[in-house]
Design an enzyme around this catalytic site. Sequence first.
Site, PDB file in Angstrom:
ATOM      1  N   SER A 137      31.321  20.451 125.850  1.00 60.40           N
ATOM      2  CA  SER A 137      30.634  19.375 125.141  1.00 60.40           C
ATOM      3  C   SER A 137      29.508  18.840 126.027  1.00 60.40           C
ATOM      4  O   SER A 137      29.527  19.036 127.249  1.00 60.40           O
ATOM      5  CB  SER A 137      31.627  18.249 124.832  1.00 60.40           C
ATOM      6  OG  SER A 137      30.979  17.089 124.360  1.00 60.40           O
ATOM      7  N   TYR A 150      37.912  11.337 126.599  1.00 62.10           N
ATOM      8  CA  TYR A 150      37.468  12.638 126.088  1.00 62.10           C
ATOM      9  C   TYR A 150      36.428  13.238 127.020  1.00 62.10           C
ATOM     10  O   TYR A 150      36.501  14.418 127.385  1.00 62.10           O
ATOM     11  CB  TYR A 150      36.893  12.470 124.681  1.00 62.10           C
ATOM     12  CG  TYR A 150      36.217  13.711 124.141  1.00 62.10           C
ATOM     13  CD1 TYR A 150      36.974  14.784 123.671  1.00 62.10           C
ATOM     14  CD2 TYR A 150      34.827  13.814 124.090  1.00 62.10           C
ATOM     15  CE1 TYR A 150      36.358  15.925 123.170  1.00 62.10           C
ATOM     16  CE2 TYR A 150      34.206  14.940 123.596  1.00 62.10           C
ATOM     17  CZ  TYR A 150      34.974  15.999 123.138  1.00 62.10           C
ATOM     18  OH  TYR A 150      34.355  17.127 122.648  1.00 62.10           O
TER      19      TYR A 150
END
Length: 244
Positions: A137, A150
Site C-alpha cells: 500500500s 494498518y
Amino acid sequence: MSYSVQNKVALVTGANRGIGKSIVESLINHGAKKVYLAVRDVNSTTDLEEKFGDKVITVEADVSDTASVQALAQQAIDVDIVVNNAGVGTPQSILGEDVEKDFAFQLEVNAFGLLRVANAFAKTLEANKGALVQMNSIASVKNFPHLSTYSASKAASYSLTQALRTELGAKGVTVLSVHPGPVATAMAVAAGFENAAATTVVSEGIISALEAGDFHLFPDEMAKQIEAAYQSFSDNVIMVDFSE
C-alpha cells in the site's frame, strides 16, 4: 526480468471480491490457464466459477492460520504465480483503548500472513521459477493517522517483501511489491476515501509490472504522486545491496 502470465497457473488469496477478484479476471484475460481462488468462505466465489468455469478452482484458506496456509500450498503444488492479496484494514487512531488489539490483528493478517504464504510456497516457486506478488500500500511508506495500525502493518509487510526479493530473487523467483492508493473497495469506503481508483487499475498494473520486471508498482494517480517523491530513496537505498 520480464515475467509473463501467459499459460501460467496462479493463486490469489482474498480472491472473492475487490482487488483480488479483479486480479483473477486480469490474470485469466491475459492468458493464465488456471487460477486458484484462495478464500475463507468457499461459497463466496460462485460468480467467478460461473464466469470462468474450469479455469478457476476455489480452495479454502485463511492467511492468519499457519496450518491452513501450509495445507493450501500442499494442494496447489503446480502454481507459478502467488498473489498474496488477502488483508485487513480498519480505521484506528494511534491513541485509544483498543489500539494494541487492533494492531496485533492487522499484523497477524497483513505481515505474518505474508510470512506464512512466502514460506509455504517458497519451494514451489523456486522449482517453477515463478513469481510472488505482495499487495502492500502507499501506507507502507506513509503513515495515515486515521489508519495508523494498518499503515504500520503494511510498513512491516513491505519490509518483509524487500527481504523476499533478495532471498527468492537469488533463486530465480520474481517478486513484485504493489502499492496502491485508495481503491474503490469496501476498505476505502470505511476509511472515508472518495474518488478512489478502479480495481482494474491495480490488477492490470500487476500484469504490466510483471512484464516490465519491476519490483515496485504504484498503480493509481495518488500512488504515482508518492512514487515520484519516493523514487530517489528507492533507487539509492531500497534497491541497493549494501552487503556488496
